[in-house]
Motif scaffolding. Structure first.
Motif, PDB file in Angstrom:
ATOM      1  N   GLY A 122      11.112  -7.469 -27.424  1.00 18.95           N
ATOM      2  CA  GLY A 122      12.278  -8.241 -27.856  1.00 18.95           C
ATOM      3  C   GLY A 122      13.564  -7.722 -27.236  1.00 18.95           C
ATOM      4  O   GLY A 122      14.414  -8.492 -26.801  1.00 18.95           O
ATOM      5  N   ALA A 123      13.711  -6.409 -27.174  1.00 23.07           N
ATOM      6  CA  ALA A 123      14.910  -5.803 -26.582  1.00 23.07           C
ATOM      7  C   ALA A 123      15.015  -6.117 -25.098  1.00 23.07           C
ATOM      8  O   ALA A 123      16.094  -6.430 -24.588  1.00 23.07           O
ATOM      9  CB  ALA A 123      14.901  -4.301 -26.815  1.00 23.07           C
ATOM     10  N   ALA A 140      17.532  -9.324 -20.794  1.00 16.45           N
ATOM     11  CA  ALA A 140      17.396 -10.195 -19.616  1.00 16.45           C
ATOM     12  C   ALA A 140      18.051 -11.555 -19.816  1.00 16.45           C
ATOM     13  O   ALA A 140      18.666 -12.087 -18.893  1.00 16.45           O
ATOM     14  CB  ALA A 140      15.919 -10.383 -19.280  1.00 16.45           C
ATOM     15  N   THR A 141      17.931 -12.129 -21.014  1.00 23.26           N
ATOM     16  CA  THR A 141      18.395 -13.504 -21.222  1.00 23.26           C
ATOM     17  C   THR A 141      19.780 -13.600 -21.861  1.00 23.26           C
ATOM     18  O   THR A 141      20.470 -14.601 -21.683  1.00 23.26           O
ATOM     19  CB  THR A 141      17.414 -14.286 -22.111  1.00 23.26           C
ATOM     20  N   GLY A 142      20.166 -12.607 -22.644  1.00 19.89           N
ATOM     21  CA  GLY A 142      21.460 -12.639 -23.308  1.00 19.89           C
ATOM     22  C   GLY A 142      21.510 -13.509 -24.551  1.00 19.89           C
ATOM     23  O   GLY A 142      22.581 -13.732 -25.101  1.00 19.89           O
ATOM     24  N   VAL A 143      20.380 -14.046 -24.999  1.00 19.78           N
ATOM     25  CA  VAL A 143      20.341 -14.876 -26.209  1.00 19.78           C
ATOM     26  C   VAL A 143      19.167 -14.461 -27.086  1.00 19.78           C
ATOM     27  O   VAL A 143      18.186 -13.896 -26.607  1.00 19.78           O
ATOM     28  CB  VAL A 143      20.203 -16.387 -25.887  1.00 19.78           C
ATOM     29  N   TRP A 144      19.315 -14.769 -28.374  1.00 21.77           N
ATOM     30  CA  TRP A 144      18.211 -14.538 -29.301  1.00 21.77           C
ATOM     31  C   TRP A 144      18.084 -15.747 -30.200  1.00 21.77           C
ATOM     32  O   TRP A 144      19.073 -16.180 -30.754  1.00 21.77           O
ATOM     33  CB  TRP A 144      18.443 -13.287 -30.146  1.00 21.77           C
ATOM     34  N   VAL A 175      11.636 -20.722 -21.933  1.00 21.45           N
ATOM     35  CA  VAL A 175      12.403 -19.478 -21.882  1.00 21.45           C
ATOM     36  C   VAL A 175      13.832 -19.859 -21.518  1.00 21.45           C
ATOM     37  O   VAL A 175      14.070 -20.572 -20.539  1.00 21.45           O
ATOM     38  CB  VAL A 175      11.810 -18.491 -20.862  1.00 21.45           C
ATOM     39  N   VAL A 176      14.778 -19.421 -22.350  1.00 22.60           N
ATOM     40  CA  VAL A 176      16.178 -19.792 -22.183  1.00 22.60           C
ATOM     41  C   VAL A 176      17.023 -18.554 -21.932  1.00 22.60           C
ATOM     42  O   VAL A 176      16.600 -17.433 -22.202  1.00 22.60           O
ATOM     43  CB  VAL A 176      16.698 -20.564 -23.425  1.00 22.60           C
ATOM     44  N   SER A 177      18.221 -18.796 -21.424  1.00 23.02           N
ATOM     45  CA  SER A 177      19.161 -17.693 -21.207  1.00 23.02           C
ATOM     46  C   SER A 177      20.552 -18.143 -21.622  1.00 23.02           C
ATOM     47  O   SER A 177      20.803 -19.331 -21.829  1.00 23.02           O
ATOM     48  CB  SER A 177      19.182 -17.291 -19.728  1.00 23.02           C
ATOM     49  N   VAL A 208      26.899 -25.494 -26.672  1.00 27.41           N
ATOM     50  CA  VAL A 208      25.751 -25.097 -25.856  1.00 27.41           C
ATOM     51  C   VAL A 208      25.299 -23.712 -26.303  1.00 27.41           C
ATOM     52  O   VAL A 208      26.065 -22.750 -26.267  1.00 27.41           O
ATOM     53  CB  VAL A 208      26.091 -25.107 -24.348  1.00 27.41           C
ATOM     54  N   GLU A 209      24.046 -23.630 -26.722  1.00 27.52           N
ATOM     55  CA  GLU A 209      23.490 -22.363 -27.198  1.00 27.52           C
ATOM     56  C   GLU A 209      22.778 -21.592 -26.094  1.00 27.52           C
ATOM     57  O   GLU A 209      22.697 -20.377 -26.141  1.00 27.52           O
ATOM     58  CB  GLU A 209      22.523 -22.625 -28.355  1.00 27.52           C
ATOM     59  N   ALA A 210      22.226 -22.321 -25.121  1.00 28.67           N
ATOM     60  CA  ALA A 210      21.465 -21.678 -24.039  1.00 28.67           C
ATOM     61  C   ALA A 210      21.155 -22.714 -22.977  1.00 28.67           C
ATOM     62  O   ALA A 210      21.418 -23.905 -23.150  1.00 28.67           O
ATOM     63  CB  ALA A 210      20.158 -21.098 -24.592  1.00 28.67           C
ATOM     64  N   LYS A 211      20.581 -22.238 -21.878  1.00 27.98           N
ATOM     65  CA  LYS A 211      20.062 -23.169 -20.876  1.00 27.98           C
ATOM     66  C   LYS A 211      18.655 -22.741 -20.495  1.00 27.98           C
ATOM     67  O   LYS A 211      18.317 -21.557 -20.526  1.00 27.98           O
ATOM     68  CB  LYS A 211      20.980 -23.275 -19.659  1.00 27.98           C
ATOM     69  N   ALA A 212      17.848 -23.733 -20.161  1.00 29.87           N
ATOM     70  CA  ALA A 212      16.440 -23.490 -19.867  1.00 29.87           C
ATOM     71  C   ALA A 212      16.276 -22.870 -18.486  1.00 29.87           C
ATOM     72  O   ALA A 212      16.951 -23.257 -17.530  1.00 29.87           O
ATOM     73  CB  ALA A 212      15.664 -24.805 -19.940  1.00 29.87           C
ATOM     74  N   GLN A 213      15.333 -21.923 -18.381  1.00 30.79           N
ATOM     75  CA  GLN A 213      15.034 -21.298 -17.098  1.00 30.79           C
ATOM     76  C   GLN A 213      13.657 -21.719 -16.580  1.00 30.79           C
ATOM     77  O   GLN A 213      13.514 -22.105 -15.435  1.00 30.79           O
ATOM     78  CB  GLN A 213      15.121 -19.775 -17.212  1.00 30.79           C
TER      79      GLN A 213
END
Length: 196
Positions: free
Chosen positions: A27-28, A33-37, A59-61, A174-179
């Motif tokens: 998880g850490a 890597a992504t900056g979101v949880w 997987v989002v960031s 916007v909470e995240a964007k898809a990778q």
């Protein structure tokens, strides 16, 4: 078991502890890597088919991470700004957003273009996705009530803003964007959500 072996309860406790530490470490690393949880979301509808299907794990960031060359000041590449940049099977970024009025899971759709407050965006829109409107006066959310992204699910017939799903998506929604995505793996998460 020999008399020198630790008791079974101690062995089990050690296994549980190692497993928990492994999950925490994973998880850490994912958060770093992504900056979101959480760093993954499960697709709940068919609105992004064929590129994302119900039950896929995405997987989002954070939107500012892994930004393409044509990214705007918020880290998002829209379909109209994308220059050979694509994510999840199409041009531009797929964003995860949640308007304040929304109840339930966030929406995961593609950012098509950006509008300014008061902008007549009818002329910039693809007429196939404006729900039969012939002018800005006939189009929902036109002129734009505030600045934001015009979005659309790849499998939807209309822009989210033309069909009443959302107003133009403010950058702070916007909470995240898809990778990238992993097919079917999100089914486990969806099943757990139903049971909880």
């Amino acid at each position: 078991m020999s008399s020198d072996s630790p008791p079974l309860s101690r062995l089990v406790a050690g296994d549980v502890l190692r497993t928990l530490l492994g999950v925490i470490l994973l998880g850490a690393v994912l958060f770093a890597a992504t900056g979101v949880w959480p760093p993954m979301v499960a697709v709940e509808s068919q609105s992004m088919e064929p590129h994302l299907e119900r039950g896929d794990l995405v997987v989002v960031s954070d939107e500012s991470r892994f930004a393409g060359a044509a990214a705007d000041e918020h880290g998002i590449v829209t379909v109209t700004a994308s220059e050979r940049y694509s994510r999840i099977g199409g041009q531009g970024d797929v964003i995860v957003y949640a308007p304040p009025s929304r109840h339930g899971s966030p929406i995961i759709h593609r950012a098509v273009f950006y509008v300014d407050a008061g902008e007549n965006w009818y002329d910039e829109a693809n007429e196939s996705y404006v729900r039969g409107a012939d002018s800005c006066d006939e189009l929902l959310n036109c002129p734009a009530p505030h600045a934001g992204y015009i979005t659309r699910g790849d499998n939807n017939g209309y822009y989210d803003q033309a069909s009443g799903i959302a107003q133009p998506v403010k950058p702070e929604w916007v909470e995240a964007k898809a990778q990238f995505h992993v097919p079917y793996l999100g089914n486990l998460r969806l099943e757990l959500q139903k049971r909880l």
